[in-house]
Design a protein around this motif. Structure first.
Motif, mmCIF file in Angstrom:
data_model
loop_
_atom_site.group_PDB
_atom_site.id
_atom_site.type_symbol
_atom_site.label_atom_id
_atom_site.label_comp_id
_atom_site.label_asym_id
_atom_site.label_seq_id
_atom_site.Cartn_x
_atom_site.Cartn_y
_atom_site.Cartn_z
ATOM 1 N N TYR A 129 -15.554 29.294 -7.119
ATOM 2 C CA TYR A 129 -14.914 28.158 -7.774
ATOM 3 C C TYR A 129 -13.513 28.563 -8.180
ATOM 4 O O TYR A 129 -13.332 29.539 -8.924
ATOM 5 N N TRP A 140 -10.009 28.000 -10.222
ATOM 6 C CA TRP A 140 -9.567 27.334 -11.448
ATOM 7 C C TRP A 140 -8.243 27.930 -11.887
ATOM 8 O O TRP A 140 -7.833 28.992 -11.427
ATOM 9 N N LYS A 186 -24.497 27.361 -16.906
ATOM 10 C CA LYS A 186 -23.078 27.278 -17.251
ATOM 11 C C LYS A 186 -22.464 28.669 -17.237
ATOM 12 O O LYS A 186 -23.159 29.677 -17.379
ATOM 13 N N THR A 245 -19.440 24.106 -15.686
ATOM 14 C CA THR A 245 -20.779 23.718 -15.234
ATOM 15 C C THR A 245 -20.694 23.562 -13.718
ATOM 16 O O THR A 245 -20.219 22.535 -13.213
ATOM 17 N N ASN A 287 -21.697 22.876 -9.827
ATOM 18 C CA ASN A 287 -22.618 21.915 -9.215
ATOM 19 C C ASN A 287 -23.384 22.521 -8.042
ATOM 20 O O ASN A 287 -24.168 21.842 -7.398
ATOM 21 N N TYR A 313 -17.237 22.033 -9.780
ATOM 22 C CA TYR A 313 -17.667 22.276 -11.152
ATOM 23 C C TYR A 313 -17.046 21.250 -12.083
ATOM 24 O O TYR A 313 -16.082 20.577 -11.743
ATOM 25 N N THR A 314 -17.612 21.156 -13.253
ATOM 26 C CA THR A 314 -17.023 20.393 -14.345
ATOM 27 C C THR A 314 -16.541 21.408 -15.356
ATOM 28 O O THR A 314 -17.278 22.328 -15.718
ATOM 29 N N LYS A 315 -15.301 21.286 -15.786
ATOM 30 C CA LYS A 315 -14.745 22.207 -16.776
ATOM 31 C C LYS A 315 -14.433 21.423 -18.037
ATOM 32 O O LYS A 315 -13.722 20.432 -17.998
ATOM 33 N N GLU A 316 -15.003 21.879 -19.146
ATOM 34 C CA GLU A 316 -14.684 21.261 -20.428
ATOM 35 C C GLU A 316 -13.278 21.681 -20.851
ATOM 36 O O GLU A 316 -12.731 22.659 -20.350
#
Length: 159
Positions: A56, A58, A81, A99, A101, A106-109
């Motif tokens: 991933y 980022w 996570k 998080t 997938n 992914y989902t990043k807060e």
């Protein structure tokens, strides 16, 4: 930056891709625990299954200190996570939560930050910088750094 979760068999390596803020999380699943007494430790790394490897990309927010670009604490959680806690000397302590997938996304807060004053990272002395400890049962990780100069006060994330 590397983290391992023995309960889930997840190994996560955070790679700095360009000496700046471009990062890549390498996530390996079904990884056997590291045997510290093994005579050939390299075999463990060579045995990582690339078919169980997802990455991933980022972008980290950073002012360019080595402490935040190369010394983050990587925490693969039981729920899947991934957390990365980093220190930006004289600025803040940061927690990034991802998080995945499972298929490269992914989902990043939003990054959680704790402000600091004048502090020093590992690049100024080996006793400086962010630290962490894991509870005996492996359920909790505490990441901490000084709030002011060499050790006055603390910035803490308890995970």
């Amino acid at each position: 930056m590397i983290g391992y979760n023995e309960k889930t068999g997840t190994l996560v390596i955070n790679e700095n891709r360009n000496g700046g803020t471009s990062m890549r999380l390498h996530v390996y699943s079904n990884v056997a625990p590291f045997d510290i007494s093994a005579s050939n430790r390299r075999a463990w790394f060579n045995g990582l299954d690339e078919t169980k490897h997802i990455f991933y990309d980022w972008t980290a927010n950073s002012a360019g200190y080595a402490e935040s670009l190369y010394r983050g604490i990587v925490i693969p959680c039981d729920d899947g996570k991934i957390l990365v806690v980093r220190m930006e000397p004289s600025n803040y302590c940061m927690l990034d939560r991802f998080t995945p997938n499972g298929s490269g996304g992914y989902t990043k807060e939003a990054t959680h930050t704790l402000s600091t004053t004048t502090t020093y990272g590992m690049e100024s002395a080996d006793r400086n910088g962010i630290r962490f400890q894991i509870s005996n049962d492996g359920k909790y990780v505490i990441c901490y750094q000084p709030y002011y100069y060499y050790g006055a006060g603390a910035e803490v994330f308890l995970i």
